[in-house]
Design a protein around this motif. Structure first.
Motif, mmCIF file in Angstrom:
data_model
loop_
_atom_site.group_PDB
_atom_site.id
_atom_site.type_symbol
_atom_site.label_atom_id
_atom_site.label_comp_id
_atom_site.label_asym_id
_atom_site.label_seq_id
_atom_site.Cartn_x
_atom_site.Cartn_y
_atom_site.Cartn_z
ATOM 1 N N ILE A 122 -8.754 -2.580 9.755
ATOM 2 C CA ILE A 122 -9.498 -4.390 9.090
ATOM 3 C C ILE A 122 -8.134 -4.196 8.119
ATOM 4 N N ASN A 123 -6.905 -3.829 8.082
ATOM 5 C CA ASN A 123 -6.070 -3.771 6.990
ATOM 6 C C ASN A 123 -5.697 -5.004 7.503
ATOM 7 N N GLN A 124 -4.864 -5.155 8.594
ATOM 8 C CA GLN A 124 -4.535 -6.007 9.340
ATOM 9 C C GLN A 124 -5.452 -7.606 8.779
ATOM 10 N N VAL A 125 -6.326 -7.313 9.817
ATOM 11 C CA VAL A 125 -6.996 -8.425 9.475
ATOM 12 C C VAL A 125 -6.948 -9.083 8.151
ATOM 13 N N LEU A 126 -6.988 -8.207 7.362
ATOM 14 C CA LEU A 126 -7.389 -8.387 5.578
ATOM 15 C C LEU A 126 -6.568 -8.552 5.574
ATOM 16 N N PHE A 249 -9.120 -9.448 -1.949
ATOM 17 C CA PHE A 249 -9.665 -9.503 -1.208
ATOM 18 C C PHE A 249 -9.586 -8.734 -0.199
ATOM 19 N N ASP A 250 -10.253 -7.098 -1.209
ATOM 20 C CA ASP A 250 -10.338 -6.096 0.386
ATOM 21 C C ASP A 250 -11.564 -5.034 -0.323
ATOM 22 N N GLY A 251 -12.743 -6.130 -1.056
ATOM 23 C CA GLY A 251 -13.780 -5.382 -1.722
ATOM 24 C C GLY A 251 -14.597 -4.656 0.006
ATOM 25 N N LEU A 252 -16.083 -4.456 -0.666
ATOM 26 C CA LEU A 252 -16.826 -4.393 0.579
ATOM 27 C C LEU A 252 -17.341 -5.536 1.045
ATOM 28 N N MET A 253 -17.527 -6.290 1.015
ATOM 29 C CA MET A 253 -18.136 -7.919 2.020
ATOM 30 C C MET A 253 -17.324 -8.334 2.979
#
Length: 366
Positions: A122-126, A249-253
């Motif tokens: 997910i961190n990579q996608v973000l 820009f790494d909140g739950l949503m």
């Protein structure tokens, strides 16, 4: 003690279950343990889910415990209200609201665990999203400042072009009066005659105008370059201001959205795991055979139901009998001559009083 606790978790009637055999009691111990551990899992999952939202350990634990108690109470209620009627379809219909709710809860609870398990992906996608957002943001900001900067640069180019044109014209006049003095052009007479002097004066006037033009235009160019520098500084400031927003820009949503861009199969199996956990109390009750407790509970409930029906029917018969008796009593009374004469006298007196009252009102109006 533990056995009694799990029996309580199963929502059984202790007065009945105590008179059942150990095998029947152990069945409900298993159902109660399933209800309890489902609530424990809901507490853990709910706490982590809320921790990702509030980022506060104590608040997450508090609301997670509330969530676990809610699931425990709901499971205990539904398990205790599913009646073993012998019809699987009827029992399934009784459990259907809880199964639907279990699907919803499984989706909600499985997401935080998925977010933790696939955190690196997910961190990579973000990170990719942040880079794209940074590029897009810079492009949008540039659209606000670039047209104005290009316009001012065009104005500077025009001012520089005016200087170059005036400088070229002055140089041409210089070459002309020099050639006149040398006798190579113009009158072709060597020396500094009247024509030379005239051409020299034109050159000197043009040179003076060139100096003044340079002075004025350079001041304008300097002012415009200062404006460009300010616009560039504002553009950098806007980019710097937007960067923390993009970095956060790494909140739950955002993480849930990033999770949706990953392969669906691992997430689906995690969802199935939580769905199995959430529905396990219902499944345990549904697959359990109808036993001694169920027969005794049914006997108790039907006995109460029969007694209530008898009481209702008895009251209905009593009411019916009272209505018949009352109708007969009042019918007999209505046929008595004494009561008729008495009511006739009362009615006569009442009509006299009404006539007197009307007469007095009419007198007052005259």
């Amino acid at each position: 003690m533990l056995k009694n606790f799990f029996i309580t978790c199963a929502g059984t009637d202790k007065n009945i279950i105590e008179n059942c055999g150990n095998g029947e009691q152990n069945k409900f111990v298993g159902i109660g343990a399933t209800v309890f551990f489902t609530a424990v899992m809901a507490t853990i999952a709910g706490s982590y889910a809320l921790y990702t939202v509030f980022d506060n350990l104590y608040a997450a634990i508090f609301f997670g415990v509330i969530w676990g108690l809610l699931i425990f109470n709901l499971d205990r209620f539904i398990v205790s209200t599913i009646k073993k009627t012998g019809s699987r379809l009827n029992e399934l219909l009784q459990a259907s609201p809880r199964i639907i709710l279990a699907v919803i809860i499984a989706v909600v609870i499985s997401k935080p665990l998925e977010l933790k398990l696939f955190e690196k992906e997910i961190n990579q996608v973000l990170l990719t999203e942040k880079i794209k957002m940074t590029i897009d943001t810079k492009a949008q900001i540039a659209q606000q400042f670039t047209p104005e900067i290009e316009k001012i640069n065009s104005e500077i180019d025009v001012l520089k072009q005016e200087i170059n044109q005036k400088e070229a014209a002055t140089n041409t006049l210089y070459e002309t009066y020099i050639a006149e003095a040398e006798g190579t052009k113009g009158t072709k007479k060597l020396g500094k005659g009247p024509v030379y002097q005239e051409k020299r004066e034109k050159h000197d006037a043009s040179l003076s105008a060139l100096h003044q033009l340079k002075k004025d235009n350079l001041e304008k160019i300097e002012s415009k370059e200062t404006t460009i520098a300010a616009l560039v500084e504002n553009q950098k400031l806007a980019e710097t201001t937007s960067q923390p927003i993009i970095s956060n820009f790494d909140g739950l949503m955002a993480r849930v959205t990033a999770l949706g861009k990953l392969p669906w199969l691992p997430s689906f199996f995690i969802f199935l795991l939580f769905l199995a956990i959430e529905t396990s109390p219902i499944i345990a009750k549904l697959i359990a055979p109808k036993g001694e407790y169920d027969f005794k509970l049914e006997d108790t409930e039907t006995a109460i139901e029969t007694w209530v029906q008898q009481q209702v029917q008895q009251r209905a018969q009593m009411l019916k009998a009272n209505i018949i008796i009352d109708n007969k009593v009042y019918k007999d009374i209505s046929e008595e001559e004494e009561l008729y004469s008495y009511k006739q006298k009362i009615a006569r007196d009442l009509m006299k009083l009404q006539a007197d009252s009307f007469y007095k009102k009419q007198q007052k109006m005259l």
